[in-house]
Design a protein around this motif. Structure first.
Motif, PDB file in Angstrom:
ATOM      1  N   PRO A   1       0.801  -1.231   0.000  1.00  0.00           N
ATOM      2  CA  PRO A   1       0.000   0.000   0.000  1.00  0.00           C
ATOM      3  C   PRO A   1       0.830   1.275   0.000  1.00  0.00           C
ATOM      4  O   PRO A   1       0.358   2.324  -0.439  1.00  0.00           O
ATOM      5  N   VAL A   2       2.061   1.213   0.507  1.00  0.00           N
ATOM      6  CA  VAL A   2       2.929   2.387   0.570  1.00  0.00           C
ATOM      7  C   VAL A   2       4.262   2.026  -0.068  1.00  0.00           C
ATOM      8  O   VAL A   2       4.790   0.927   0.147  1.00  0.00           O
ATOM      9  N   ASN A   3       4.802   2.951  -0.860  1.00  0.00           N
ATOM     10  CA  ASN A   3       6.084   2.711  -1.504  1.00  0.00           C
ATOM     11  C   ASN A   3       7.209   2.584  -0.480  1.00  0.00           C
ATOM     12  O   ASN A   3       7.079   3.052   0.655  1.00  0.00           O
TER      13      ASN A   3
ATOM     14  N   LYS B   1      -2.786   1.749   9.196  1.00  0.00           N
ATOM     15  CA  LYS B   1      -4.070   1.250   9.679  1.00  0.00           C
ATOM     16  C   LYS B   1      -5.215   1.796   8.844  1.00  0.00           C
ATOM     17  O   LYS B   1      -6.200   1.103   8.582  1.00  0.00           O
ATOM     18  N   LYS B   2      -5.088   3.071   8.412  1.00  0.00           N
ATOM     19  CA  LYS B   2      -6.142   3.709   7.637  1.00  0.00           C
ATOM     20  C   LYS B   2      -5.558   4.271   6.343  1.00  0.00           C
ATOM     21  O   LYS B   2      -4.396   4.653   6.278  1.00  0.00           O
ATOM     22  N   TYR B   3      -6.401   4.354   5.352  1.00  0.00           N
ATOM     23  CA  TYR B   3      -6.006   4.913   4.060  1.00  0.00           C
ATOM     24  C   TYR B   3      -5.740   6.401   4.192  1.00  0.00           C
ATOM     25  O   TYR B   3      -6.470   7.133   4.849  1.00  0.00           O
ATOM     26  N   ASP B   4      -4.659   6.844   3.597  1.00  0.00           N
ATOM     27  CA  ASP B   4      -4.320   8.261   3.521  1.00  0.00           C
ATOM     28  C   ASP B   4      -3.897   8.552   2.090  1.00  0.00           C
ATOM     29  O   ASP B   4      -2.899   8.001   1.604  1.00  0.00           O
TER      30      ASP B   4
ATOM     31  N   LYS C   1      -7.030   2.553  -2.258  1.00  0.00           N
ATOM     32  CA  LYS C   1      -7.922   2.797  -1.127  1.00  0.00           C
ATOM     33  C   LYS C   1      -8.176   1.568  -0.259  1.00  0.00           C
ATOM     34  O   LYS C   1      -8.107   1.638   0.963  1.00  0.00           O
ATOM     35  N   ASN C   2      -8.512   0.455  -0.868  1.00  0.00           N
ATOM     36  CA  ASN C   2      -8.957  -0.716  -0.101  1.00  0.00           C
ATOM     37  C   ASN C   2      -7.756  -1.498   0.433  1.00  0.00           C
ATOM     38  O   ASN C   2      -7.453  -2.610  -0.010  1.00  0.00           O
ATOM     39  N   ILE C   3      -7.068  -0.903   1.410  1.00  0.00           N
ATOM     40  CA  ILE C   3      -5.867  -1.533   1.949  1.00  0.00           C
ATOM     41  C   ILE C   3      -6.239  -2.560   3.019  1.00  0.00           C
ATOM     42  O   ILE C   3      -7.246  -2.433   3.710  1.00  0.00           O
ATOM     43  N   MET C   4      -5.395  -3.591   3.139  1.00  0.00           N
ATOM     44  CA  MET C   4      -5.577  -4.587   4.183  1.00  0.00           C
ATOM     45  C   MET C   4      -5.127  -4.005   5.517  1.00  0.00           C
ATOM     46  O   MET C   4      -4.353  -3.048   5.564  1.00  0.00           O
ATOM     47  N   THR C   5      -5.568  -4.607   6.605  1.00  0.00           N
ATOM     48  CA  THR C   5      -5.094  -4.183   7.918  1.00  0.00           C
ATOM     49  C   THR C   5      -3.633  -4.591   8.073  1.00  0.00           C
ATOM     50  O   THR C   5      -3.191  -5.591   7.472  1.00  0.00           O
ATOM     51  N   PRO C   6      -2.856  -3.877   8.853  1.00  0.00           N
ATOM     52  CA  PRO C   6      -1.454  -4.258   9.056  1.00  0.00           C
ATOM     53  C   PRO C   6      -1.294  -5.676   9.594  1.00  0.00           C
ATOM     54  O   PRO C   6      -0.388  -6.410   9.184  1.00  0.00           O
ATOM     55  N   VAL C   7      -2.187  -6.079  10.500  1.00  0.00           N
ATOM     56  CA  VAL C   7      -2.091  -7.423  11.078  1.00  0.00           C
ATOM     57  C   VAL C   7      -2.308  -8.486  10.005  1.00  0.00           C
ATOM     58  O   VAL C   7      -1.561  -9.477   9.913  1.00  0.00           O
ATOM     59  N   ALA C   8      -3.302  -8.283   9.134  1.00  0.00           N
ATOM     60  CA  ALA C   8      -3.577  -9.249   8.075  1.00  0.00           C
ATOM     61  C   ALA C   8      -2.443  -9.288   7.058  1.00  0.00           C
ATOM     62  O   ALA C   8      -2.079 -10.362   6.560  1.00  0.00           O
TER      63      ALA C   8
END
Length: 234
Positions: A21-23, A67-70, A77-84
């Protein structure tokens, strides 16, 4: 400063693609060292002796699992949770088969193992996780067997290679080939025992990424696929 690219892991056995989700933060390192042995010669000192073969390419980077999309730094947008996400990465780290790592702009597209995964949380960022992840490029082992022949006076052992010598192949990595079969299965591995991902048809063109005997990993779709070289031509 964020690196403008996209990083994917493709599990070809399950036809599943994960998009970070993040570079990578700060830097992305691709390291390929020359294979050298250092010896210490009496009254002379150390000498580096180059060896045949090559060392495994290693790739590593740090990134954020938010944890949340920024929208200021998330790639979608539809990112997974960090734990998952960490659970998924740990699964890939523990399995025996490689996964495909794709890094756009670097034009890196290869099978790898996850060799290291370190996670941490930082004060003031509850729920977010930072990870340091490292990969080692997959290299197929060249299997060799010993065959012995006995005589009345002695027994000798011969080392033989039971794989096809790709140096004599009509194809090179990067060749564009044309499908000659009416329909040719594209599989998730180099053999008929692997799952079928789809099909290509007579006249379709594919680019060879890497060869495995009479099979080739090709640039096909979004994640690549394997075809039998018996049914293609240059």
């Amino acid at each position: 400063m964020l690196i403008i690219l996209d990083v994917y892991i493709v599990d070809e056995s399950k036809n599943y693609t994960f998009h970070f989700p993040v570079n990578p933060l700060e830097k992305l390192s691709i390291q390929k060292d020359k294979k050298i042995t250092t010896v210490d010669i009496l009254d002379f000192g150390e000498v580096d002796l180059p060896e045949k073969g090559e060392k495994i390419t290693e790739i590593s980077f740090n990134t954020l699992l938010p944890k949340k999309y920024d929208k200021s730094y998330c790639r979608y947008k539809n990112i997974m949770t960090p734990v998952a996400t960490i659970k998924l990465l740990e699964y890939w780290k523990d399995i025996e088969q490689p996964v495909r790592l794709i890094i756009t702009q670097f034009e890196f597209n290869d099978l790898v193992f996850i060799s290291k995964l370190i996670q941490e949380e930082r004060a003031g960022e509850p729920g977010d996780k930072y990870i340091n992840i490292s990969f080692r490029k997959f290299r197929e082992a060249k299997i060799q067997i010993y065959q012995s022949t006995a005589t009345s006076t002695s027994t000798t052992a011969q080392l033989q290679d039971n794989r096809t010598d790709n140096s004599s192949s009509a194809y090179q990595d990067g060749d564009v080939v044309t499908v000659t079969a009416s329909a040719l299965n594209v599989r998730d591995g180099p053999g008929t025992s692997y799952n079928i991902l789809g099909q290509v048809y007579n006249g379709d063109k594919l680019t060879i990424f890497r060869q495995y005997d009479n099979w080739a990993d090709t640039y096909w779709g979004n994640h690549g696929g394997y075809v039998c070289l018996d049914y293609v031509t240059k």
